[in-house]
Motif scaffolding. Structure first.
Motif, PDB file in Angstrom:
ATOM      1  N   ALA A  48       0.849  -1.190   0.000  1.00 52.67           N
ATOM      2  CA  ALA A  48       0.000   0.000   0.000  1.00 52.67           C
ATOM      3  C   ALA A  48       0.885   1.242   0.000  1.00 52.67           C
ATOM      4  CB  ALA A  48      -0.908   0.012   1.225  1.00 52.67           C
ATOM      5  N   GLU A  49       0.524   2.193  -0.840  1.00 46.86           N
ATOM      6  CA  GLU A  49       1.203   3.486  -0.925  1.00 46.86           C
ATOM      7  C   GLU A  49       0.181   4.550  -0.543  1.00 46.86           C
ATOM      8  OE1 GLU A  49       4.443   3.931  -1.864  1.00 46.86           O
ATOM      9  OE2 GLU A  49       4.691   1.769  -2.079  1.00 46.86           O
ATOM     10  N   SER A  50       0.552   5.441   0.367  1.00 45.63           N
ATOM     11  CA  SER A  50      -0.369   6.488   0.820  1.00 45.63           C
ATOM     12  C   SER A  50       0.242   7.865   0.654  1.00 45.63           C
ATOM     13  CB  SER A  50      -0.732   6.290   2.300  1.00 45.63           C
ATOM     14  OG  SER A  50      -1.579   5.181   2.464  1.00 45.63           O
ATOM     15  N   MET A  51      -0.587   8.796   0.203  1.00 46.61           N
ATOM     16  CA  MET A  51      -0.235  10.211   0.125  1.00 46.61           C
ATOM     17  C   MET A  51      -1.151  10.935   1.089  1.00 46.61           C
ATOM     18  SD  MET A  51       1.699  12.478  -1.197  1.00 46.61           S
ATOM     19  CE  MET A  51       2.311  12.084  -2.805  1.00 46.61           C
ATOM     20  N   LEU A  52      -0.572  11.776   1.962  1.00 45.78           N
ATOM     21  CA  LEU A  52      -1.324  12.441   3.014  1.00 45.78           C
ATOM     22  C   LEU A  52      -1.270  13.952   2.881  1.00 45.78           C
ATOM     23  CD1 LEU A  52       0.241  10.494   6.037  1.00 45.78           C
ATOM     24  CD2 LEU A  52      -1.727   9.801   4.660  1.00 45.78           C
ATOM     25  N   THR A  53      -2.364  14.590   3.270  1.00 47.16           N
ATOM     26  CA  THR A  53      -2.386  16.027   3.504  1.00 47.16           C
ATOM     27  C   THR A  53      -2.573  16.199   5.005  1.00 47.16           C
ATOM     28  OG1 THR A  53      -3.395  16.445   1.350  1.00 47.16           O
ATOM     29  CG2 THR A  53      -3.553  18.204   2.984  1.00 47.16           C
ATOM     30  N   LEU A  54      -1.770  17.071   5.596  1.00 46.45           N
ATOM     31  CA  LEU A  54      -1.753  17.254   7.044  1.00 46.45           C
ATOM     32  C   LEU A  54      -2.241  18.640   7.436  1.00 46.45           C
ATOM     33  CD1 LEU A  54       1.852  15.860   7.530  1.00 46.45           C
ATOM     34  CD2 LEU A  54      -0.283  14.576   7.747  1.00 46.45           C
ATOM     35  N   ARG A  55      -2.837  18.710   8.621  1.00 44.62           N
ATOM     36  CA  ARG A  55      -3.216  19.985   9.243  1.00 44.62           C
ATOM     37  C   ARG A  55      -2.911  19.855  10.725  1.00 44.62           C
ATOM     38  NH1 ARG A  55      -8.806  20.340   8.389  1.00 44.62           N
ATOM     39  NH2 ARG A  55      -9.107  19.341  10.394  1.00 44.62           N
ATOM     40  N   ASP A  56      -2.089  20.733  11.234  1.00 44.54           N
ATOM     41  CA  ASP A  56      -1.706  20.693  12.651  1.00 44.54           C
ATOM     42  C   ASP A  56      -1.176  19.320  13.068  1.00 44.54           C
ATOM     43  OD1 ASP A  56      -2.498  23.370  12.955  1.00 44.54           O
ATOM     44  OD2 ASP A  56      -4.565  22.771  13.374  1.00 44.54           O
ATOM     45  N   GLY A  57      -0.418  18.678  12.167  1.00 45.30           N
ATOM     46  CA  GLY A  57       0.185  17.389  12.473  1.00 45.30           C
ATOM     47  C   GLY A  57      -0.743  16.198  12.371  1.00 45.30           C
ATOM     48  N   GLU A  99      -6.459  14.355   4.785  1.00 49.71           N
ATOM     49  CA  GLU A  99      -6.788  13.650   3.546  1.00 49.71           C
ATOM     50  C   GLU A  99      -5.746  12.569   3.317  1.00 49.71           C
ATOM     51  OE1 GLU A  99      -6.797  16.519   0.395  1.00 49.71           O
ATOM     52  OE2 GLU A  99      -8.766  17.282   0.934  1.00 49.71           O
ATOM     53  N   GLN A 100      -6.222  11.403   2.893  1.00 51.41           N
ATOM     54  CA  GLN A 100      -5.313  10.311   2.556  1.00 51.41           C
ATOM     55  C   GLN A 100      -5.842   9.618   1.319  1.00 51.41           C
ATOM     56  OE1 GLN A 100      -4.798   7.361   5.640  1.00 51.41           O
ATOM     57  NE2 GLN A 100      -3.447   6.102   4.393  1.00 51.41           N
ATOM     58  N   THR A 101      -4.948   9.384   0.377  1.00 53.20           N
ATOM     59  CA  THR A 101      -5.259   8.544  -0.762  1.00 53.20           C
ATOM     60  C   THR A 101      -4.339   7.341  -0.666  1.00 53.20           C
ATOM     61  OG1 THR A 101      -5.904  10.409  -2.148  1.00 53.20           O
ATOM     62  CG2 THR A 101      -5.338   8.358  -3.277  1.00 53.20           C
ATOM     63  N   MET A 102      -4.936   6.153  -0.596  1.00 52.56           N
ATOM     64  CA  MET A 102      -4.175   4.912  -0.478  1.00 52.56           C
ATOM     65  C   MET A 102      -4.433   4.066  -1.708  1.00 52.56           C
ATOM     66  SD  MET A 102      -4.156   1.941   2.475  1.00 52.56           S
ATOM     67  CE  MET A 102      -5.920   1.758   2.447  1.00 52.56           C
ATOM     68  N   ILE A 103      -3.360   3.661  -2.351  1.00 51.05           N
ATOM     69  CA  ILE A 103      -3.437   2.747  -3.486  1.00 51.05           C
ATOM     70  C   ILE A 103      -2.805   1.445  -3.028  1.00 51.05           C
ATOM     71  CG2 ILE A 103      -2.734   2.309  -5.872  1.00 51.05           C
ATOM     72  CD1 ILE A 103      -2.584   5.408  -6.183  1.00 51.05           C
ATOM     73  N   GLN A 104      -3.569   0.360  -3.154  1.00 51.41           N
ATOM     74  CA  GLN A 104      -3.069  -0.925  -2.664  1.00 51.41           C
ATOM     75  C   GLN A 104      -3.237  -2.015  -3.710  1.00 51.41           C
ATOM     76  OE1 GLN A 104      -5.192  -1.911   0.924  1.00 51.41           O
ATOM     77  NE2 GLN A 104      -7.167  -2.012  -0.081  1.00 51.41           N
ATOM     78  N   ALA A 105      -2.311  -2.968  -3.654  1.00 49.24           N
ATOM     79  CA  ALA A 105      -2.356  -4.125  -4.553  1.00 49.24           C
ATOM     80  C   ALA A 105      -1.958  -5.346  -3.745  1.00 49.24           C
ATOM     81  CB  ALA A 105      -1.398  -3.921  -5.715  1.00 49.24           C
ATOM     82  N   TRP A 106      -2.480  -6.498  -4.132  1.00 47.72           N
ATOM     83  CA  TRP A 106      -2.167  -7.731  -3.417  1.00 47.72           C
ATOM     84  C   TRP A 106      -2.031  -8.886  -4.387  1.00 47.72           C
ATOM     85  CZ3 TRP A 106      -6.678  -4.950  -2.706  1.00 47.72           C
ATOM     86  CH2 TRP A 106      -7.843  -5.496  -3.230  1.00 47.72           C
ATOM     87  N   ASP A 107      -1.348  -9.944  -3.925  1.00 47.39           N
ATOM     88  CA  ASP A 107      -1.209 -11.156  -4.715  1.00 47.39           C
ATOM     89  C   ASP A 107      -2.577 -11.768  -4.961  1.00 47.39           C
ATOM     90  OD1 ASP A 107       1.580 -10.964  -4.577  1.00 47.39           O
ATOM     91  OD2 ASP A 107       1.725 -12.320  -2.863  1.00 47.39           O
ATOM     92  N   GLU A 108      -2.742 -12.315  -6.128  1.00 49.40           N
ATOM     93  CA  GLU A 108      -3.997 -13.018  -6.422  1.00 49.40           C
ATOM     94  C   GLU A 108      -3.692 -14.423  -6.891  1.00 49.40           C
ATOM     95  OE1 GLU A 108      -7.117 -10.968  -8.452  1.00 49.40           O
ATOM     96  OE2 GLU A 108      -6.223  -9.049  -7.984  1.00 49.40           O
TER      97      GLU A 108
END
Length: 121
Positions: free
Chosen positions: A99-108, A112-121
């Motif tokens: 999983a890769e996450s990009m965050l926007t922070l306010r006061d630590g 906002e978080q966008t998480m892109i995840q992939a798994w074995d199938e």
């Protein structure tokens, strides 16, 4: 510009929450009005899963960390009011998740978080 005490994103808490599989610890990093978008094979970019607020995010974290799997914070970068991190996971049967996450922070806190995840199938 000065920074108020406690307004820096706590990467140690992030690592503890992820690697100790403690949903409550991770949830403490989210603002009350946080939004989390999850993009994966089941919830693709045109229709991501969107969770609003700490209650919905907490339910997802409780579910994830109740599973028989390990989690590792691979890398975390913080720059101003933005952060990004990589998390690797492994189920007891050997299935791996990244999983890769990009965050926007306010006061630590994560707002906002966008998480892109992939798994074995």
């Amino acid at each position: 510009m000065s920074t108020a005490a406690g307004s820096v994103f706590d990467t140690d808490t992030l690592r503890r929450g992820i690697e100790d599989q403690t949903a409550a610890t991770l949830l403490s990093l989210y603002a009350d009005d946080a939004e989390l978008r999850v993009i994966d094979h089941n919830t693709q970019p045109s229709q991501p899963k969107v969770l609003h607020g700490r209650d919905e995010i907490g339910q997802m974290l409780d579910d994830v960390y109740s599973r028989d799997m390990t989690h590792k914070l691979e890398e975390c970068i913080v720059q101003g009011d933005r952060a990004a991190y990589s998390e690797s996971c492994r189920y007891s049967d050997g299935v791996r998740v990244l999983a890769e996450s990009m965050l926007t922070l306010r006061d630590g806190k994560i707002v906002e978080q966008t998480m892109i995840q992939a798994w074995d199938e």
